[in-house]
Motif scaffolding. Structure first.
Motif, PDB file in Angstrom:
ATOM      1  N   ASN A 332       0.810  -1.217   0.000  1.00  0.00           N
ATOM      2  CA  ASN A 332       0.000   0.000   0.000  1.00  0.00           C
ATOM      3  C   ASN A 332       0.845   1.268   0.000  1.00  0.00           C
ATOM      4  N   GLU A 333       2.109   1.135   0.371  1.00  0.00           N
ATOM      5  CA  GLU A 333       2.972   2.301   0.429  1.00  0.00           C
ATOM      6  C   GLU A 333       3.723   2.550  -0.881  1.00  0.00           C
ATOM      7  N   SER A 415       2.053   0.086  13.005  1.00  0.00           N
ATOM      8  CA  SER A 415       1.187   0.154  11.826  1.00  0.00           C
ATOM      9  C   SER A 415      -0.095  -0.653  12.061  1.00  0.00           C
ATOM     10  N   ALA A 416       0.003  -1.722  12.853  1.00  0.00           N
ATOM     11  CA  ALA A 416      -1.184  -2.524  13.169  1.00  0.00           C
ATOM     12  C   ALA A 416      -2.172  -1.701  14.002  1.00  0.00           C
ATOM     13  N   GLU A 417      -1.652  -0.918  14.964  1.00  0.00           N
ATOM     14  CA  GLU A 417      -2.515  -0.053  15.770  1.00  0.00           C
ATOM     15  C   GLU A 417      -3.147   1.032  14.901  1.00  0.00           C
ATOM     16  N   ALA A 418      -2.361   1.558  13.960  1.00  0.00           N
ATOM     17  CA  ALA A 418      -2.891   2.571  13.056  1.00  0.00           C
ATOM     18  C   ALA A 418      -4.023   2.000  12.213  1.00  0.00           C
ATOM     19  N   LEU A 436       0.165   7.299   6.311  1.00  0.00           N
ATOM     20  CA  LEU A 436       1.440   7.113   7.001  1.00  0.00           C
ATOM     21  C   LEU A 436       2.608   7.526   6.110  1.00  0.00           C
ATOM     22  N   LYS A 437       2.543   7.133   4.848  1.00  0.00           N
ATOM     23  CA  LYS A 437       3.621   7.485   3.920  1.00  0.00           C
ATOM     24  C   LYS A 437       3.654   8.993   3.672  1.00  0.00           C
ATOM     25  N   ARG A 438       2.484   9.592   3.455  1.00  0.00           N
ATOM     26  CA  ARG A 438       2.425  11.020   3.151  1.00  0.00           C
ATOM     27  C   ARG A 438       2.891  11.850   4.334  1.00  0.00           C
ATOM     28  N   ARG A 448       7.517  10.246  12.164  1.00  0.00           N
ATOM     29  CA  ARG A 448       8.850   9.717  11.903  1.00  0.00           C
ATOM     30  C   ARG A 448       8.769   8.197  12.006  1.00  0.00           C
ATOM     31  N   ARG A 449       9.316   7.513  11.015  1.00  0.00           N
ATOM     32  CA  ARG A 449       9.313   6.056  11.087  1.00  0.00           C
ATOM     33  C   ARG A 449      10.531   5.627  11.888  1.00  0.00           C
TER      34      ARG A 449
END
Length: 510
Positions: A332-333, A415-418, A436-438, A448-449
């Motif tokens: 998806n990213e 990411s699972a929580e998101a 998340l990517k944007r 920040r990742r």
């Protein structure tokens, strides 16, 4: 090494006209083309970025199916490009198109006059045939045209069939083209044909008046038009994004939105004959013979390979994009647009090679590293334009309105929580990962990742910013923020904008 007068003139004009500020790499053009651009900016008040970009489109149209670029293996392509000029009304999107496409339109007019004469002779022979006066039969004349503006899907293919070299869809407003898709028939396949033509796939259409269908084995369709910034969402509709049509466009969006003022007295100056010079160079390309198959109806383009040096440079650049995409774990990213860049870069390489050849700067036996480097710089410019266009589009506004779920997760989250929070908020998994990517990759990132699958909200000391973060109540009482890690409460775009509107309204009332 002797420095030419054009080199010095172009350097002075580039400084006066602020070429560096535009971001357009005009220096990759041969000196005569740079000079033409500068003259049009000076004497015609044209926008520099529009002018230089339309010049690329006009060359692509003139080249057509005479040459294809061989990218790798069996993958070869024509240099057709889809280009959109973006800007507010009055910025001057149409004038450069009118000027730079004039020699091609003039050629169309010559072909139209020729077809009229041939058809008169053909009609006269048909009359004599009816009267019993037998003569060697004439073939029915074919009208060869390159520029079309108002058309149906069938008319587009019919025009291309009669002109195997290629055509250009030239429209003042690209939106008008999109809106006309279903105007004549609910079954119109115009968009599908544009997607297929871009990929070099054969096109077919059945005409009621013909026994056999029209077949264009080597489609070469250029497309160029303008669009105003307030209707950008029309070309970012879900259907055009999902089918990849938007990804194929090169966007030209000048950073400077100011309309240049007219210079008093400029018309009294002795000006150069820019149109004559431009016509000379573009006609040199139009006069190149387009090879045809034995049937005389299908193009048989010559292939140009990259030189060894150019291929190495091009492959390394493309492999850098591949490495970037391969490093992304979640599908998806991945941005589909990135995987279209190599095709457009190869097309621009061919255009630059032919442009430089027409100016006497190189041979036309391969695509050299100079053209490849120039094409990659052009891609960087067009991608910068695309990012700024996307920021103004309806898609960007839609995504902002879908960020509300971010306020419901902690300062550090997975990411699972998101994904789970987004589901509760009514946002799809794909949209969450796109957000998340944007929010991570933007010029002013909100996130920040930390590592794969773990994100952290970015908090700036003693600042409050719309759509990013604000200090929590527990820390607002402490005015000395130095050396402290601040907690953050992330606002959705809507809440931040509403708050700003309330403050502005309060200021008016006071």
């Amino acid at each position: 090494m002797m420095i030419s007068p054009d080199f010095l003139s172009n350097k002075i004009h580039a400084e006066v006209q602020g070429v560096a500020d535009t971001g357009f790499p005009l220096d990759i053009f041969p000196e005569p083309m740079q000079k033409i651009v500068h003259e049009l900016v000076t004497y015609e008040n044209f926008n520099l970025e529009y002018t230089a970009s339309v010049m690329l489109s006009a060359y692509a149209t003139a080249i057509g199916n005479t040459y294809h670029v061989k990218i790798k293996g069996k993958w070869e392509t024509a240099c057709a490009i889809y280009m959109v000029l973006v800007g507010r009304p009055g910025l001057g999107k149409t004038p450069p198109i009118g000027f730079l496409y004039k020699p091609i339109r003039d050629f169309d007019q010559q072909m139209l006059d020729k077809a009229h004469k041939e058809y008169d002779a053909y009609a006269q022979q048909q009359t004599m045939k009816k009267d019993g006066e037998m003569k060697e039969p004439m073939e029915k004349p074919r009208l060869v045209q390159t520029v079309i503006s108002d058309f149906t899907q069938e008319a587009m293919l019919s025009t291309h069939y009669d002109n195997p070299r290629g055509i250009v869809l030239l429209v003042d407003e690209v939106v008008a083209l999109f809106n006309s898709v279903k105007r004549y028939s609910a079954k119109s396949n115009l968009i599908e044909d544009l997607l297929s033509a871009y990929s070099g796939q054969p096109l077919k259409a059945v005409r009621k008046s013909e026994v056999f269908p029209i077949c264009v084995s080597h489609p070469c369709i250029n497309l160029i038009g303008g669009i105003q910034t307030n209707i950008l969402d029309e070309i970012f509709k879900k259907e055009y994004v999902s089918n990849g049509l938007t990804d194929r466009f090169l966007f030209v969006f000048p950073k400077n939105k100011k309309i240049p003022k007219w210079q008093i007295g400029i018309d009294k100056e002795k000006r150069p004959d820019t149109l004559w010079k431009w016509t000379y160079y573009i006609n040199k390309v139009q006069n190149m013979v387009c090879p045809l198959c034995d049937d005389g109806l299908s193009a048989q383009p010559k292939e140009l390979d990259f030189s060894d040096e150019a291929m190495t440079y091009f492959y390394n650049w493309n492999n850098g994009i591949i490495d970037e995409v391969n490093s992304i774990e979640d599908d998806n990213e991945v941005e589909s647009r990135k995987m279209k860049l190599n095709g457009n870069a190869a097309r621009l390489s061919l255009i630059l090679q032919v442009m430089r050849w027409s100016a006497g700067d190189c041979q036309l036996d391969c695509i050299d590293i100079v053209s490849v480097k120039g094409a990659i710089r052009l891609i960087e410019y067009f991608e910068d334009s695309y990012k700024r266009v996307k920021a103004l589009s309806g898609i960007e506004e839609t995504t902002k309105n879908q960020d509300g779920w971010l306020a419901l997760v902690g300062n550090t989250f997975t990411s699972a929580e998101a994904e789970a929070t987004g589901t509760r908020f009514g946002v799809s998994r794909r949209t969450v990962f796109s957000s998340l990517k944007r929010l991570t990759d933007s010029n002013t990132p909100t996130l920040r990742r930390v590592k794969q699958g773990i994100y952290e909200k970015i908090v700036k000391d003693c600042t409050s910013a719309q759509c990013t973060s604000a200090l929590s109540e527990s820390d607002k009482s402490d005015s000395s923020c130095e050396g402290k890690v601040q907690c953050a409460e992330v606002q959705s775009a809507n809440s931040a904008e509403d708050k700003a509107d309330e403050e502005e309204e309060g200021g008016r009332n006071e």
